[in-house]
Design a protein around this motif. Structure first.
Motif, mmCIF file in Angstrom:
data_model
loop_
_atom_site.group_PDB
_atom_site.id
_atom_site.type_symbol
_atom_site.label_atom_id
_atom_site.label_comp_id
_atom_site.label_asym_id
_atom_site.label_seq_id
_atom_site.Cartn_x
_atom_site.Cartn_y
_atom_site.Cartn_z
ATOM 1 N N UNK A 28 7.815 -0.638 -2.319
ATOM 2 C CA UNK A 28 7.347 0.531 -3.045
ATOM 3 C C UNK A 28 6.581 1.402 -2.053
ATOM 4 N N UNK A 29 6.923 2.673 -2.018
ATOM 5 C CA UNK A 29 6.251 3.579 -1.096
ATOM 6 C C UNK A 29 5.691 4.741 -1.907
ATOM 7 N N UNK A 30 4.407 4.983 -1.737
ATOM 8 C CA UNK A 30 3.791 6.100 -2.438
ATOM 9 C C UNK A 30 3.504 7.204 -1.441
ATOM 10 N N UNK A 31 4.016 8.402 -1.692
ATOM 11 C CA UNK A 31 3.671 9.494 -0.782
ATOM 12 C C UNK A 31 2.255 9.933 -1.122
ATOM 13 N N UNK A 32 1.512 10.308 -0.108
ATOM 14 C CA UNK A 32 0.133 10.718 -0.307
ATOM 15 C C UNK A 32 0.026 12.222 -0.064
ATOM 16 N N UNK A 33 -1.192 12.698 0.009
ATOM 17 C CA UNK A 33 -1.382 14.128 0.203
ATOM 18 C C UNK A 33 -1.366 14.498 1.667
ATOM 19 N N UNK A 34 -2.512 14.811 2.222
ATOM 20 C CA UNK A 34 -2.580 15.203 3.620
ATOM 21 C C UNK A 34 -2.715 13.955 4.504
ATOM 22 N N UNK A 35 -2.841 14.235 5.804
ATOM 23 C CA UNK A 35 -2.716 13.168 6.797
ATOM 24 C C UNK A 35 -3.638 11.975 6.546
ATOM 25 N N UNK A 36 -4.867 12.239 6.067
ATOM 26 C CA UNK A 36 -5.790 11.123 5.891
ATOM 27 C C UNK A 36 -6.188 10.885 4.430
ATOM 28 N N UNK A 37 -5.285 11.207 3.527
ATOM 29 C CA UNK A 37 -5.509 10.960 2.099
ATOM 30 C C UNK A 37 -5.943 9.534 1.838
ATOM 31 N N UNK A 38 -5.189 8.620 2.456
ATOM 32 C CA UNK A 38 -5.415 7.214 2.170
ATOM 33 C C UNK A 38 -6.774 6.760 2.703
ATOM 34 N N UNK A 39 -7.129 7.254 3.888
ATOM 35 C CA UNK A 39 -8.429 6.904 4.452
ATOM 36 C C UNK A 39 -9.543 7.453 3.563
ATOM 37 N N UNK A 40 -9.366 8.669 3.058
ATOM 38 C CA UNK A 40 -10.364 9.268 2.170
ATOM 39 C C UNK A 40 -10.549 8.383 0.936
ATOM 40 N N UNK A 41 -9.427 7.890 0.423
ATOM 41 C CA UNK A 41 -9.515 6.976 -0.729
ATOM 42 C C UNK A 41 -10.289 5.716 -0.355
ATOM 43 N N UNK A 42 -9.998 5.178 0.813
ATOM 44 C CA UNK A 42 -10.639 3.933 1.227
ATOM 45 C C UNK A 42 -12.156 4.078 1.315
#
Lengths: 422, 667
Positions: free
Chosen positions: B528-542
């Motif tokens: 399963x692959x989820x596309x995120x927003x900008x380059x560091x979306x995932x880090x911001x979430x973390x």
């Protein structure tokens, strides 16, 4: 005029309207298929064809049964592709078979499919075969109706669908891998070999690619046996072959003869000799692709080995006869133009080599030839030799080299007439 | 392994290696033109011929597989003669007069090959026919006069990008590269990924920006990461004299393997915004240049009294384009030290918050690596248009289609992938959930499920017949799609904003359940692959920077914008804030509203880490030196912290993995 009691391939010449399935079946048609399906294992069909010594009639002369035996047993689906892209200049045998005796072609396809375990066959015709293919489609429809094609053929487990497809008229699509690309809807250009079509062919699956005439030989072989077939022809070139005769002969046309028949018989007995009693100057034994034979080779037996030994190729056996009125530089330039026009453009030696050879021929034609132009032609040919992607490029050298070899003085005359033009 | 001898050196290479590859492995250079390491061997130009003992003819090394005991000579007189002949033909084919060409002087593989064969001239008459130049494309120029018909561009367009825009018209020497059915390139289906320009060996395809900016020999190349979206493609930034000339795809980057999209290759260079080169402080209503001392003192003075205040304190917003290091300092400074309750990203977690919630409920990550796309035999894309965003991931899907990969697109709205899909499902808006349950119900009924459904009783109410009435998709189609997905060996699910925008996670949960049912989600790995927003979306979430923001009564706003462009929505919300400090690279409506502007590095000037959509941590590198008064994002946050008397911790790595991860973080 024939050396045969009756035709093996051109049976429509003996039996009127054999293109109709009822006439065909009344004369033993589809008996071979019935025999194979009821009495023979698929491998046995391949074995009979192997034993018959039948060689590919498309040009290369590769043993058909051996080709079939390359198909792996454990990969499905397997496809049959029938090469009806009859594009070699002076070749018109497949067309006559399709028009006159289509059910024997279809029966051959069905036998091949049974032998290699294929359930789909594609007949690829050149774009100009729209008319012949309409008749072929009628024959296919008839065969479906009568249960010789389609599902559970003759009540057995064997099923086969036959499709027709017309190309757009490119010579290169007669090359088997280019044909496969074209059939897949891609640009008609040759592919790398290996892998060979028997391993990775149409849509990446094992594929038998056979010429129309090759497959037309199969029903009589299966019906009458390999020994019967071997009575025709020579030890290594067995069976009969359709010779397409054209050019300077009184009666051009297709002639079915046993392989090994002397060239003289074909030209003089079948073709009625050269009009006006003129002499044969040169012969093209396989359209534009094989080296020109000089006119003194009339006693040459027409089998694969003998023609090769004489410095040419039997190929598709399309004999174009040229009498003493023919200017050989002109003839060679026509052929070079043909190859330049038909070069697919994939590899640089063929794409540009044919272009430059034609350029030199234009100089010769227009009276601007330079003293070293004949050697330049030979040097281009030497450099192209063996360095082209497929055989088209190699074929383009044949008319150049052979015409210079046998008729160099005509070239020298052109060079001497430099600046005059004609 | 196969052992063979190349130029008197014995080597062993794996079976299936070509002679060309084997030669390169043993350090022997064979000249090539049509061959490109990342494309299928073609065998067209015939420059790479070699002599193989026992073979009558020369052999093209690029397509010739090695065989046991082969003895190869790569540089005999015969070989050199053949190569010279090929070059002679190519040079005389079109206008290859090097002295008039912008890529000569080291950048042209044709010219280099000629030098290598000691060519000084060619014996044939040059072809004087002029060919067209197609300059209709926004970024590229196609000059047929320089083309050698190697078809690298055509093959790259199809094999690597799956776009099949470029092709060949006519045959033989008349062959010509065309776009679509011979339309001007700029009006074609080209997606401007620029892979063709990167593989063109001559000056036939050039990019408008860098073509006339000098030779490759004088440039610097910096390997970095594209921050145009959350895919995180590897790039090479090509610079000279502190000027960014061009961006190439990094062939060695595991994420994208060399390909880029228009955003990463071209649009990143087209930034026309005005740069901020000095700190600015608003005095008497206008922004005036100030020293860093003054600007930072001013900000610190305004923020200090607001520490710890709720509701009427500080609202701090960061761009998700900032490097991980900056996001971490930002989060510490405002959330942990100044105790603001409104610390988030300007993206507000729209692509991550819901996934995070689901991951938390599951108690483990449920997303997998982007790699899975490359080997998928069935891709299900739901609520995401991979031709619009995350294009490189879209290219992976598109290029797999000719090899038999099946594509199912579920999106109620217009989606450019719909036309390529084997099944383009457009359910009634808001009925994705029903559709997914309908698919599950059909899979279970057909007996194709590979795992036990956990919601069997619920599924009973979602018979395809029932679902078809709600979704508007026929029951037969639902059954067919279910069969297709369930009978695939390596299905991959890609979801995007269409799923994560929802207020409740039910669609995402259903998708996860569907994936589990067909074996795409096991305890060890996930497809399963989820596309995120900008380059560091995932880090911001973390770091917890993922909640919706309201500026409502806050006495100060700190906006760490970096080189991002503020949305209109953001600007609207900032209106009326008594004090605004903006940390940014470019002038924008946000800086116009600001009381203080702190100039920071833009993407090509910074070093820093990025966490891509699949949790891969990659480092971006500095390729340009920023203007003198411009500081790094990290530097500004640190300086501000120092003024506020706050100590910040620098180890961002440990903290990055603290929150319930959506996917495993991979370094």
């Amino acid at each position: 005029m024939s050396l045969l009691q009756e035709h093996v391939l051109l049976r429509h010449r003996d039996i009127p309207n054999i293109r109709d399935i009822h006439v065909y079946t009344a004369h033993g048609g589809y008996d071979a298929l019935r025999k194979a399906l009821n009495e023979m294992q698929p491998g046995e069909v391949t074995d009979v064809v192997k034993a018959s010594g039948l060689r590919g009639r498309g040009g290369a002369g590769f043993p058909a049964g051996v080709k079939w035996s390359f198909i792996p047993k454990d990969v499905k689906p397997v496809y049959i592709v029938v090469n009806a892209d009859e594009s070699e200049p002076g070749t018109f045998k497949d067309r006559e078979l399709i028009e006159g005796n289509p059910h024997q072609v279809l029966e051959g396809i069905a036998l091949c499919a049974y032998a290699v375990g294929a359930e789909a066959a594609y007949i690829y015709g050149r774009g100009e075969f729209r008319g012949p293919f309409r008749g072929l489609q009628q024959a296919i429809d008839q065969a479906y109706e009568q249960g010789f094609l389609g599902e559970n053929i003759l009540g057995t487990d064997f099923s086969l669908d036959v499709y027709t497809h017309l190309g757009a008229g490119a010579y290169i699509c007669g090359e088997e891998t280019a044909l496969l690309s074209s059939l897949e809807g891609k640009l008609g250009q040759p592919r790398n070999r290996p892998p060979f079509p028997a391993q990775v062919g149409l849509y990446g699956k094992p594929t038998v690619v056979n010429n129309v005439e090759t497959l037309t030989n199969v029903p009589p072989i299966v019906r009458h046996g390999a020994e019967w077939y071997r009575q025709f022809g020579t030890e290594k070139s067995t069976g009969t072959k359709i010779f397409c005769l054209s050019g300077h002969v009184v009666r051009p046309g297709n002639y079915e003869l046993p392989l090994g028949t002397p060239l003289r018989y074909l030209i003089e007995e079948c073709g009625g000799g050269v009009p006006g009693g003129r002499k044969v100057k040169a012969i093209l034994p396989a359209g534009a692709s094989a080296p020109i034979l000089p006119g003194d080779k009339l006693d040459l037996p027409l089998d694969y080995e003998s023609v090769q030994a004489a410095g040419s190729m039997l190929g598709s056996a399309s004999f174009i006869v040229m009498d003493e009125t023919v200017d050989m530089v002109w003839a060679a330039s026509k052929m070079v133009h043909f190859f330049k026009h038909e070069s697919c453009g994939k590899c640089s030696p063929c794409r540009e080599g044919t272009y430059w050879m034609e350029d030199v021929y234009h100089r010769l034609r227009d009276g601007h030839a330079r003293p070293d132009d004949v050697d330049l032609l030979l040097s281009i040919a030497d450099q192209m030799d063996g360095n082209c992607f497929c055989l088209l490029g190699e074929f383009s050298l044949s008319p150049v080299r052979s015409s210079i070899r046998h008729f160099r003085e005509e070239y020298e005359m052109r060079v001497k007439r430099m600046g005059i033009g004609d | 392994m196969v052992s063979l001898t190349i130029d008197d050196v014995k080597i062993e290479v794996p079976e299936g290696t070509t002679v060309l590859q084997a030669a390169r492995m043993s350090g022997v250079e064979i000249p090539t033109l049509c061959d490109y390491p990342h494309l299928t061997p073609y065998g067209g130009c015939r420059l790479c011929v070699v002599e193989v003992e026992g073979a009558r003819l020369l052999q093209p090394s690029c397509t010739l597989p090695v065989s046991k005991g082969m003895v190869v000579h790569t540089n005999t007189a015969r070989v050199r003669e053949a190569r010279k002949f090929v070059l002679t033909l190519l040079f005389s084919e079109r206008n290859h007069f090097c002295m008039y060409c912008q890529v000569s002087g080291g950048d042209c593989e044709l010219q280099n090959a000629a030098y290598e064969q000691d060519m000084t001239h060619w014996p044939f008459q040059p072809n004087w026919d002029p060919y067209l130049v197609d300059a209709s494309h926004q970024h590229l120029v196609l000059d047929h006069n320089r083309c050698i018909l190697c078809r690298r561009c055509v093959r790259a367009c199809g094999e690597l990008v799956g776009n099949f825009t470029l092709g060949v018209k006519d045959r033989g020497p008349e062959s010509i590269i065309i776009a679509d059915l011979d339309v001007p390139w700029g009006e074609s289906t080209c997606v401007s990924c620029g892979t063709c320009v990167q593989v063109c060996p001559t000056g036939a395809i050039i990019d408008r920006r860098s073509a006339y900016l000098g030779h490759e020999a004088d440039v610097e190349r910096t390997r970095s990461v594209c921050i145009g979206c959350s895919v995180g493609c590897g790039v090479e930034l090509i610079t000279r004299d502190n000027r960014l000339l061009r961006i190439d795809g990094d062939w060695d980057a595991p994420v994208n393997e060399g390909i880029l999209c228009q955003i990463g290759r071209f649009l990143a260079l087209d930034d026309e915004r005005e740069r901020i080169v000095t700190p600015l402080v608003r005095r008497n209503g206008t922004l005036k240049a100030a020293t860093w001392e003054d600007a930072l003192d001013y900000v610190a003075g305004r923020l200090k009294p607001l520490a710890g205040k709720k509701g009427d304190g500080i609202a701090a917003l960061a761009s998700t384009r900032l490097p991980v290091e900056s996001l971490y300092l930002f989060k510490q400074l405002f959330a942990d030290k100044l105790n603001s309750e409104m610390v988030t990203s300007i993206e507000e977690g729209v692509t991550t918050a819901l996934s995070g919630k689901v991951a938390q409920e599951l108690g483990r990550p449920f997303e997998g690596s982007l790699e899975r796309l490359k080997s998928a035999d069935c891709v299900v894309a739901i609520g995401v248009d991979l031709a619009e965003n995350h294009q490189v991931a879209g290219f992976f899907v598109k290029r797999a289609l000719p090899n038999g990969t099946k594509l199912v697109v579920i999106d109620p709205y217009d989606n450019q992938l719909h036309e390529l899909a084997h099944y383009a499902l457009q359910p009634q808006a808001g009925t994705d959930y029903e559709l997914l349950l309908g698919l599950m119900s059909a899979i279970v009924k057909s007996g194709l499920s590979r795992d036990e459904p956990t919601n069997l009783s619920e599924l009973a109410g979602y018979d395809p017949q029932v679902v078809s009435q709600v979704t508007g998709i026929s029951a037969d189609t639902i059954r067919a799609v279910a069969r297709l997905i369930a009978s695939s060996q390596r299905p991959v699910f890609v979801y995007g904003k269409g799923v994560t925008r929802a207020s409740s996670p039910e669609v995402l949960s259903a998708l996860i359940e569907l994936a589990r049912l067909v074996g795409a989600l096991t305890p060890d790995q996930s497809a399963i692959i989820g596309t995120k927003g900008q380059a560091n979306s995932l880090a911001a979430y973390m770091y917890g920077l993922d909640k919706p923001f309201e500026v409502d009564g806050h006495q100060a706003v700190y906006l760490a914008l970096g080189d991002d462009e503020p949305s209109r929505r953001l600007i609207k919300r900032l209106k009326g804030a008594p004090f605004i400090a903006v940390q940014a690279s470019y002038l924008s409506p946000a800086t116009e509203m600001a009381d203080v502007v702190l100039p920071v590095e833009m993407w090509a000037e910074q070093d820093g880490y990025y966490l891509n959509l699949a949790g891969k941590l990659q480092k971006a590198h500095r390729a340009l030196v920023p203007p003198q008064e411009v500081r790094s994002n990290v530097g500004v946050l640190k300086a501000l912290a120092a003024r506020l008397g706050v100590e910040l911790e620098a180890d961002w790595r440990k903290s990055l993995k603290k929150r319930a991860p959506i996917n495993p973080v991979v370094e």
